[in-house]
Design an enzyme around this catalytic site. Structure first.
Site, PDB file in Angstrom:
ATOM      1  CG  ASP A 185       3.427  15.261   8.167  1.00 42.84           C
ATOM      2  OD1 ASP A 185       3.052  16.196   8.893  1.00 42.84           O
ATOM      3  OD2 ASP A 185       4.238  15.394   7.251  1.00 42.84           O
ATOM      4  CG  ASP A 191       1.576  20.706   7.905  1.00 41.81           C
ATOM      5  OD1 ASP A 191       2.669  20.760   7.316  1.00 41.81           O
ATOM      6  OD2 ASP A 191       0.545  21.273   7.491  1.00 41.81           O
ATOM      7  CD  GLU A 251       6.021  22.740   8.240  1.00 41.94           C
ATOM      8  OE1 GLU A 251       6.519  22.939   7.117  1.00 41.94           O
ATOM      9  OE2 GLU A 251       4.800  22.562   8.418  1.00 41.94           O
ATOM     10  CG  HIS A 272       7.637  17.870   2.301  1.00 42.25           C
ATOM     11  ND1 HIS A 272       8.031  17.875   3.613  1.00 42.25           N
ATOM     12  CD2 HIS A 272       6.414  18.451   2.280  1.00 42.25           C
ATOM     13  CE1 HIS A 272       7.091  18.420   4.360  1.00 42.25           C
ATOM     14  NE2 HIS A 272       6.103  18.782   3.575  1.00 42.25           N
ATOM     15  CG  ASP A 273       7.175  22.143   2.241  1.00 36.50           C
ATOM     16  OD1 ASP A 273       6.505  21.675   1.298  1.00 36.50           O
ATOM     17  OD2 ASP A 273       6.766  22.170   3.417  1.00 36.50           O
TER      18      ASP A 273
END
Length: 535
Positions: A101, A203, A266, A327-328
């Site tokens: 990431d 990200d 992302e 994860h969000d």
């Protein structure tokens, strides 16, 4: 290197690991790299091809690793660089790729770059971050809002200016219009690529470039009270600026120089804007994450339209991808219910494109309600009570019926769901028709049938709660029939021309069944039929 090897990510299945919650090897209640190593055999049994690790770099953990203080180190909570090297080697020895990431939009306020930048207005690194004078009345330079609540500007007493932070005040944004910043991050990428990592998930990649004139964002005319306060304005000038595509093309040139690597972005944007992130002549991200399934109304017709629109919008030669959880966002089993979670698994693993699984979804983990005293997520702490908390989808992986679900010998950093005694890897592996064994069967079938990887996507007209589509290749045709309803449904075999054999049902009990005239689907059931050779 042949094209097949370069394009491994097209054939592969990605699996996101949230390191804090996957496996704890040292008994501190927090997952770590050695813990992940011990669980690699599970991932190979599952059949995935690549692991994406959420951030593992040194961090004060204001946003649990998305506030990085050293891009080329390992957070001691997770281990040491030797542990990372061992994980990378073990993953590769197991036939697994490893994706890191990359968080290039912002650093921690404890990063040496920011400490220098904020030390004085004439520091050489001042322009590595985004500094502006306050408004004449002493307020924020403009109306931009933090994703985590409040103004996106923080006043710095030392220099009398404000710095921009799209997220927490402890996460100042880097200035990507500065070539020195770009060069520094590209060097970070090379550091990890030299070690042998197989690519990056970048990200908030659409945030990297901001409007050069810092114009106010317009109000959102569709804002609904009770939604996160940052949605009161449209991010017209603070995100998705045209110049961002030059940056992404530069990142892609870095990864391409290392051969068979992948760049994933992302991006939470409408479809027509998302497609721009493939880049001119596909020189951008190979996989701009497609999050359409995370927020859609869960029905056959809604998903049929989403898939159709996405397929039509793809640039020529662009490769699709699909995501059911991360994860969000709330867990898929809680969004659609445990019965439909099986249908969702079949959808994800039979649509055209690369699927990404989120740890625990394959065992049906649900969104856990977190008591106020257990909240760890800064978003929930900043904007409490409206359901934005992300802790509930980040709870520890449920490995066994042992204490703490086999995740740790200590009390975990987040609570564990009470159903862990039954809903865990060990129990579900032993249950032939479990959701875990459904995932394994779907992955195995995907490996066996070229149609499910390379085949075209062909929607078939259907009504009510049934979604029908074909995957066609030179090897034949596979038909997928999904019942999104809680009532039985029937499909005429003549309408879709399948070969009258069930290859797999989401209920795991119809393999090899011959279908005469009509395909009957039970409530919340999906089936894969075929293949048969074209005439």
């Amino acid at each position: 290197m042949d094209q097949d090897n370069r394009d491994w990510w097209r054939r592969g299945i990605f699996y996101q690991v949230y390191p804090r919650s996957f496996a704890d090897s040292d008994g501190d209640g927090v997952g770590d790299l050695k813990g992940i190593i011990t669980r690699l055999p599970y991932l190979t049994r599952l059949g995935v091809d690549a692991i994406w690790l959420s951030p593992i770099f040194p961090s004060p953990m204001a946003d649990f690793g998305y506030d990085i203080s050293d891009y080329v180190g390992i957070e001691p909570l997770f281990g040491a660089m030797a542990d990372f090297d061992a994980l990378l080697a073990a993953a590769h020895d197991s036939g697994l790729k490893l994706i890191l990431d990359l968080v290039p939009n912002h650093t921690s306020d404890q990063h040496p770059w920011f400490i220098e930048s904020r030390s004085s207005r004439d520091n050489p690194k001042r322009d590595w971050y985004i500094w502006r004078d306050p408004a004449p009345d002493g307020g924020a330079p403009n109306n931009w809002l933090s994703e985590f609540g409040g103004s996106a500007w923080a006043y710095d007493e030392t220099s009398g200016q404000c710095y921009y932070h799209a997220f927490l005040a402890r996460q100042p944004d880097l200035n990507w219009r500065n070539p020195d910043v770009r060069a520094a991050i590209y060097d970070v990428m090379r550091f990890w690529l030299d070690k042998g990592v197989d690519g990056f998930r970048v990200d908030v990649i659409w945030h990297l470039i901001k409007d050069a004139d810092f114009r106010d964002n317009p109000p959102n005319p569709h804002y609904v009270e009770g939604r996160p306060p940052n949605e009161k304005i449209l991010t017209q000038y603070s995100t998705d600026q045209p110049e961002v595509h030059d940056v992404i093309a530069e990142m892609r040139r870095v990864t391409d120089s290392y051969g068979a690597r992948v760049l994933i972005g992302e991006i939470y944007l409408p479809l027509h804007r998302l497609m721009a992130y493939y880049g001119n002549d596909l020189t951008g991200a190979q996989m701009p994450f497609n999050f359409a399934l995370l927020s859609t109304f869960w029905s056959a017709r809604s998903i049929e339209k989403i898939v159709e629109d996405y397929e039509k919008a793809l640039p020529k030669g662009a490769w699709p991808n699909w995501v059911l959880g991360n994860h969000d966002r709330p867990r898929v089993a809680s969004r659609v219910g445990p019965e439909q979670a099986r249908v969702a698994a079949m959808l994800l693993l039979t649509l055209r494109g690369t699927p990404t699984l989120y740890y625990g979804d394959e065992i049906g983990m649900h969104q856990l309600a977190i008591a106020p005293e257990d909240v760890r997520d800064p978003f929930e702490k900043n904007v409490p009570g409206i359901g934005v908390g992300r802790d509930g989808c980040r709870t520890p992986m449920q490995w066994s019926a042992e204490r703490h679900a086999g995740f740790s010998t200590a009390t975990p950093w987040l609570p564990i769901a009470q159903d862990f005694a039954s809903d865990n890897v060990a129990s579900l592996e032993a249950e032939p028709a479990s959701i875990l064994n459904l995932y394994k069967a779907l992955i195995a079938l995907r490996r066996r049938l070229p149609q499910l990887i390379h085949g075209s996507y062909e929607p078939v007209a259907a009504h009510g709660d049934v979604l029908l589509y074909r995957r066609r290749s030179t090897d034949g045709v596979v038909v997928i029939a999904l019942n999104f309803g809680a009532a039985p449904a029937s499909v005429s075999s003549s309408a879709i021309g399948f070969s009258n054999e069930v290859l797999l049902s989401t209920l795991m009990d119809r393999q090899g069944e011959k279908v005469e005239g009509v395909l009957d689907l039970r409530p919340n059931e999906g089936v894969i039929l075929g293949p048969h050779q074209d005439d």
